[in-house]
Design a protein around this motif. Structure first.
Motif, mmCIF file in Angstrom:
data_model
loop_
_atom_site.group_PDB
_atom_site.id
_atom_site.type_symbol
_atom_site.label_atom_id
_atom_site.label_comp_id
_atom_site.label_asym_id
_atom_site.label_seq_id
_atom_site.Cartn_x
_atom_site.Cartn_y
_atom_site.Cartn_z
ATOM 1 N N THR A 167 4.494 14.644 -7.225
ATOM 2 C CA THR A 167 3.993 13.830 -6.334
ATOM 3 C C THR A 167 4.822 12.617 -5.526
ATOM 4 N N THR A 168 5.367 12.074 -6.192
ATOM 5 C CA THR A 168 6.151 10.752 -5.556
ATOM 6 C C THR A 168 7.153 11.319 -4.669
ATOM 7 N N ILE A 169 7.776 12.273 -5.187
ATOM 8 C CA ILE A 169 9.081 13.067 -4.463
ATOM 9 C C ILE A 169 8.443 13.503 -3.158
ATOM 10 N N ILE A 170 7.527 14.434 -3.192
ATOM 11 C CA ILE A 170 6.789 14.876 -1.826
ATOM 12 C C ILE A 170 6.380 13.630 -0.806
ATOM 13 N N PHE A 171 5.596 12.729 -1.376
ATOM 14 C CA PHE A 171 4.996 11.777 -0.657
ATOM 15 C C PHE A 171 6.222 10.871 -0.106
ATOM 16 N N LEU A 172 6.994 10.367 -0.862
ATOM 17 C CA LEU A 172 8.364 9.849 -0.425
ATOM 18 C C LEU A 172 9.084 10.508 0.690
ATOM 19 N N TYR A 173 9.271 11.831 0.508
ATOM 20 C CA TYR A 173 10.044 12.441 1.674
ATOM 21 C C TYR A 173 9.306 12.631 2.831
ATOM 22 N N LEU A 174 7.555 12.658 2.869
ATOM 23 C CA LEU A 174 6.954 12.730 3.923
ATOM 24 C C LEU A 174 7.071 11.460 4.887
ATOM 25 N N LYS A 175 7.035 10.448 4.054
ATOM 26 C CA LYS A 175 6.836 9.089 4.608
ATOM 27 C C LYS A 175 8.197 8.196 4.713
ATOM 28 N N PHE A 176 9.200 9.042 4.342
ATOM 29 C CA PHE A 176 10.571 8.100 4.413
ATOM 30 C C PHE A 176 11.090 7.439 5.580
ATOM 31 N N GLN A 177 10.898 8.227 6.516
ATOM 32 C CA GLN A 177 11.251 7.887 8.053
ATOM 33 C C GLN A 177 10.385 6.776 8.533
ATOM 34 N N CYS A 178 9.104 6.623 8.075
ATOM 35 C CA CYS A 178 8.273 5.519 8.701
ATOM 36 C C CYS A 178 8.355 4.000 7.838
ATOM 37 N N LEU A 179 9.122 4.276 6.866
ATOM 38 C CA LEU A 179 9.443 3.061 6.033
ATOM 39 C C LEU A 179 10.612 2.163 6.574
ATOM 40 N N GLY A 180 10.639 0.961 6.289
ATOM 41 C CA GLY A 180 11.827 0.238 6.853
ATOM 42 C C GLY A 180 12.798 0.307 5.608
ATOM 43 N N HIS A 181 14.044 -0.333 6.043
ATOM 44 C CA HIS A 181 15.398 0.102 5.500
ATOM 45 C C HIS A 181 15.268 -0.224 4.125
ATOM 46 N N LEU A 182 14.898 -1.809 4.057
ATOM 47 C CA LEU A 182 14.738 -2.377 2.624
ATOM 48 C C LEU A 182 13.582 -1.571 1.815
ATOM 49 N N THR A 183 12.816 -1.105 2.245
ATOM 50 C CA THR A 183 11.453 -0.638 1.661
ATOM 51 C C THR A 183 11.941 1.052 1.058
ATOM 52 N N GLN A 184 12.752 1.347 1.755
ATOM 53 C CA GLN A 184 13.416 2.637 1.533
ATOM 54 C C GLN A 184 14.267 2.604 0.397
ATOM 55 N N PHE A 185 15.198 1.482 0.737
ATOM 56 C CA PHE A 185 16.124 1.257 -0.500
ATOM 57 C C PHE A 185 15.564 0.772 -1.660
ATOM 58 N N LEU A 186 14.493 0.157 -1.791
ATOM 59 C CA LEU A 186 13.770 -0.296 -2.947
ATOM 60 C C LEU A 186 12.885 0.938 -3.682
ATOM 61 N N SER A 187 12.419 1.518 -2.706
ATOM 62 C CA SER A 187 11.427 2.683 -3.161
ATOM 63 C C SER A 187 12.427 3.877 -3.991
ATOM 64 N N ILE A 188 13.555 4.082 -3.474
ATOM 65 C CA ILE A 188 14.465 4.979 -4.051
ATOM 66 C C ILE A 188 14.941 4.622 -5.187
ATOM 67 N N THR A 189 15.195 3.163 -5.439
ATOM 68 C CA THR A 189 15.666 2.595 -6.286
ATOM 69 C C THR A 189 14.914 2.498 -7.756
ATOM 70 N N VAL A 190 13.496 1.860 -7.282
ATOM 71 C CA VAL A 190 12.537 1.962 -8.289
ATOM 72 C C VAL A 190 12.192 3.199 -8.907
ATOM 73 N N PHE A 191 12.009 4.149 -8.194
ATOM 74 C CA PHE A 191 11.793 5.609 -8.421
ATOM 75 C C PHE A 191 12.761 6.147 -9.389
ATOM 76 N N ILE A 192 14.009 6.052 -9.188
ATOM 77 C CA ILE A 192 15.031 6.418 -9.988
ATOM 78 C C ILE A 192 14.901 5.664 -11.317
ATOM 79 N N MET A 193 15.012 4.263 -11.153
ATOM 80 C CA MET A 193 14.950 3.619 -12.625
ATOM 81 C C MET A 193 13.756 3.849 -13.408
ATOM 82 N N ILE A 194 12.508 4.169 -12.704
ATOM 83 C CA ILE A 194 11.478 4.605 -13.603
ATOM 84 C C ILE A 194 11.602 5.916 -14.223
#
Length: 184
Positions: free
Chosen positions: A55-82
């Motif tokens: 679910t997180t991968i699907i929604f992250l893919y769908l809204k990735f372009q709408c997020l800011g650069h910092l939020t993109q980086f943080l969301s990917i980093t936090v997701f991989i760490m989790i």
């Protein structure tokens, strides 16, 4: 009176309710007693984790372009760490609970409280992630499971430590009494 007799007398006074004789076979047999509530929450977490990832991968893919650069980086980093921390945490939780190993249970609990709780809280309350209701619900369920595992894990860790302490004290007492019998 030497120190061995003093320790033996002291431990005899502490452990008055123990039967007088144990065989080494009976004391050498240590059966772990896992925590059932913690095991149930771990099972639910193992069941929910793949759904959360997909679910997180699907929604992250769908809204990735709408997020800011910092939020993109943080969301990917936090997701991989989790993902990596959750795999280690679940392994330590299962191993520590089922075999009642205190270091694994302590590692599970510390990973939960020090790393997973802040990371899941970040995913749950960060307004810049633009979460949909499905994401918010699934992150909330994972966060509640994590809290339940923290409380039951603490209780299981405390009980395992108490059992290990009693086992060590009993084994020490029996060793001291058998040594006293050999000397006499």
């Amino acid at each position: 009176m030497n120190w061995r007799e003093a320790v033996t007398d002291f431990s005899t006074n502490i452990f008055k309710d123990l039967p007088p004789k144990y065989t080494s076979y009976e004391i050498g047999k240590y059966e772990p007693c896992p925590s059932m509530p913690l095991q149930m929450f771990l099972f639910l977490n193992v069941f929910m984790f793949p759904f959360w990832i997909v679910t997180t991968i699907i929604f992250l893919y769908l809204k990735f372009q709408c997020l800011g650069h910092l939020t993109q980086f943080l969301s990917i980093t936090v997701f991989i760490m989790i993902i990596f921390i959750e795999l280690m945490r679940l392994y330590l939780g299962y191993t520590g609970n089922l075999s009642e190993k205190i270091p694994e249970l302590a590692g599970f609990w510390m990973l939960s409280i020090l790393l997973q709780l802040p990371l899941h809280t970040f995913l749950l309350i960060n307004p810049y992630l633009q979460q949909r209701p499905v994401e918010l619900t699934l992150n909330g369920v994972m966060w509640l499971l994590l809290l339940a595992e923290l409380f039951t894990g603490f209780h299981a860790l405390r009980e395992a430590a108490a059992r290990a302490k009693r086992y060590f004290a009993l084994k020490t007492h029996l060793r001291a009494t058998s040594n006293k019998a050999k000397v006499a």
